[in-house]
Design a protein around this motif. Sequence first.
Motif, PDB file in Angstrom:
ATOM      1  N   MET A  51      43.163 -27.963  -5.626  1.00  0.00           N
ATOM      2  CA  MET A  51      43.579 -29.150  -4.893  1.00  0.00           C
ATOM      3  C   MET A  51      43.869 -28.751  -3.464  1.00  0.00           C
ATOM      4  O   MET A  51      44.551 -27.746  -3.204  1.00  0.00           O
ATOM      5  N   THR A  52      43.348 -29.526  -2.524  1.00  0.00           N
ATOM      6  CA  THR A  52      43.461 -29.174  -1.109  1.00  0.00           C
ATOM      7  C   THR A  52      44.866 -29.403  -0.563  1.00  0.00           C
ATOM      8  O   THR A  52      45.207 -28.905   0.505  1.00  0.00           O
ATOM      9  N   GLY A  53      45.659 -30.174  -1.283  1.00  0.00           N
ATOM     10  CA  GLY A  53      46.966 -30.578  -0.777  1.00  0.00           C
ATOM     11  C   GLY A  53      46.945 -31.974  -0.205  1.00  0.00           C
ATOM     12  O   GLY A  53      47.990 -32.580   0.023  1.00  0.00           O
ATOM     13  N   GLY A  54      45.731 -32.502   0.030  1.00  0.00           N
ATOM     14  CA  GLY A  54      45.610 -33.863   0.539  1.00  0.00           C
ATOM     15  C   GLY A  54      45.762 -34.890  -0.562  1.00  0.00           C
ATOM     16  O   GLY A  54      45.379 -34.652  -1.711  1.00  0.00           O
ATOM     17  N   MET A  55      46.346 -36.018  -0.229  1.00  0.00           N
ATOM     18  CA  MET A  55      46.512 -37.100  -1.197  1.00  0.00           C
ATOM     19  C   MET A  55      46.267 -38.415  -0.476  1.00  0.00           C
ATOM     20  O   MET A  55      46.791 -38.638   0.615  1.00  0.00           O
ATOM     21  N   VAL A  56      45.459 -39.273  -1.068  1.00  0.00           N
ATOM     22  CA  VAL A  56      45.155 -40.577  -0.498  1.00  0.00           C
ATOM     23  C   VAL A  56      45.906 -41.634  -1.303  1.00  0.00           C
ATOM     24  O   VAL A  56      45.712 -41.759  -2.514  1.00  0.00           O
ATOM     25  N   HIS A  57      46.777 -42.357  -0.648  1.00  0.00           N
ATOM     26  CA  HIS A  57      47.516 -43.422  -1.319  1.00  0.00           C
ATOM     27  C   HIS A  57      46.618 -44.658  -1.415  1.00  0.00           C
ATOM     28  O   HIS A  57      46.047 -45.096  -0.423  1.00  0.00           O
ATOM     29  N   PHE A  58      46.496 -45.196  -2.605  1.00  0.00           N
ATOM     30  CA  PHE A  58      45.682 -46.402  -2.761  1.00  0.00           C
ATOM     31  C   PHE A  58      46.299 -47.263  -3.850  1.00  0.00           C
ATOM     32  O   PHE A  58      47.306 -46.907  -4.458  1.00  0.00           O
ATOM     33  N   GLY A  59      45.725 -48.422  -4.080  1.00  0.00           N
ATOM     34  CA  GLY A  59      46.289 -49.334  -5.058  1.00  0.00           C
ATOM     35  C   GLY A  59      47.323 -50.251  -4.422  1.00  0.00           C
ATOM     36  O   GLY A  59      47.693 -50.118  -3.249  1.00  0.00           O
ATOM     37  N   SER A  60      47.825 -51.195  -5.203  1.00  0.00           N
ATOM     38  CA  SER A  60      48.716 -52.223  -4.667  1.00  0.00           C
ATOM     39  C   SER A  60      50.071 -51.666  -4.231  1.00  0.00           C
ATOM     40  O   SER A  60      50.695 -52.206  -3.310  1.00  0.00           O
ATOM     41  N   PHE A  61      50.541 -50.579  -4.865  1.00  0.00           N
ATOM     42  CA  PHE A  61      51.812 -49.990  -4.434  1.00  0.00           C
ATOM     43  C   PHE A  61      51.684 -49.469  -3.010  1.00  0.00           C
ATOM     44  O   PHE A  61      52.558 -49.690  -2.161  1.00  0.00           O
ATOM     45  N   ALA A  62      50.583 -48.780  -2.719  1.00  0.00           N
ATOM     46  CA  ALA A  62      50.363 -48.244  -1.374  1.00  0.00           C
ATOM     47  C   ALA A  62      50.119 -49.362  -0.366  1.00  0.00           C
ATOM     48  O   ALA A  62      50.543 -49.261   0.795  1.00  0.00           O
ATOM     49  N   ARG A  63      49.438 -50.427  -0.782  1.00  0.00           N
ATOM     50  CA  ARG A  63      49.118 -51.519   0.152  1.00  0.00           C
ATOM     51  C   ARG A  63      50.277 -52.498   0.316  1.00  0.00           C
ATOM     52  O   ARG A  63      50.171 -53.474   1.050  1.00  0.00           O
TER      53      ARG A  63
END
Length: 346
Positions: A51-63
């Motif tokens: 895992m690079t350490g990067g994380m992409v927030h997605f979904g309704s919680f993030a939005r």
Amino acid sequence: MPRTIYAALSEFSSHLVDLDSLQVAQARSSRDFLRSSLIAAMNAGAGIPRMTGGMVHFGSFARRTKIRPLDDIDLMFLIDLGQVQVTASPLGFLDPLTAQVDVRPAPVNLLDGYFHSQPAVSTRFLTSAGLFNSTVVLNEIRARLQRIHQYQNSSIARSGVAVVLNLTSSPWVFDIVPALEVQNDSGHTDYFAIPDGRGGWQKTDPRADARQLSEMNQWSGGRLLRLIRLVKFWNARQGHPVRSHHLEVLCVQALRSFYPDDPLVALANCFLHVSHSVHQQCPDPAGYLHDLGAYLSWDGKQRFSNLAVAAHQAVQRANAAVMLGAHASAARELQDVFGPHFPSCV
């Protein structure tokens, strides 16, 4: 008891629709612990995806379009499979808009031709055709999560494109999605490749959703997100006839060209628009899926349309009552839309 329908709408949203701020803070803390623990667990092993350490927030919680109860949080962890080659799947010849891609170890150019380099991970992650198998990647993430002490009593399962971590100590689950960051020649991220639920990979880009929603919310003076949450609450009360992300995109389309100052007018316009647009193709903002509503049958679309028309008419009646100063009557109309817990007006 609120005196106006506008105060009632605000009270209803704050206390019954919008997420509780204390619970949101707890969820973010839980998310941050999961991130650090899972990255450490994956990167401690040899021959497995790093895992690079990067994380992409997605979904309704993030939005910030999630409504109560807070039952799931989507997380996209960026993984490293070494040097890879990502190409359009042969399915693209059948459907030019398909999001499918093939991921394989990248070829190395030598004097005597091309051959495939040894992947950075074990060959057990490859199919017989030499492609990276996303299902095996998901299984590895599940196995690594099970080794984390704090999650040993939790339910951890693979479901579709994600690994689902069901915590015993919290009411929410984490949907964990591994993703490859696909860059162009300039080093900019074009999109992300995530599991497709069948061992392959598919394109996605949650940044497009976030960008469109943020721009529209700013244009609306910060009012769009609360309106979307209200419509999603209504949708949940009907038994979720339309999926959450699909409904969000329909709501954005409804108010793209004009956002009324009056929240009742905006709500009525939104219900009217989605009652019609549900019958039309709804491309996802990233442009990789040509119809977010493809899961709906004609009967399903018509049922949702009828429900939205009824909601539109009730909000129209509420607005007419407000214009006459009859806020109590307006509240009764909105109780038909949102249920008996919508506040009454004096």
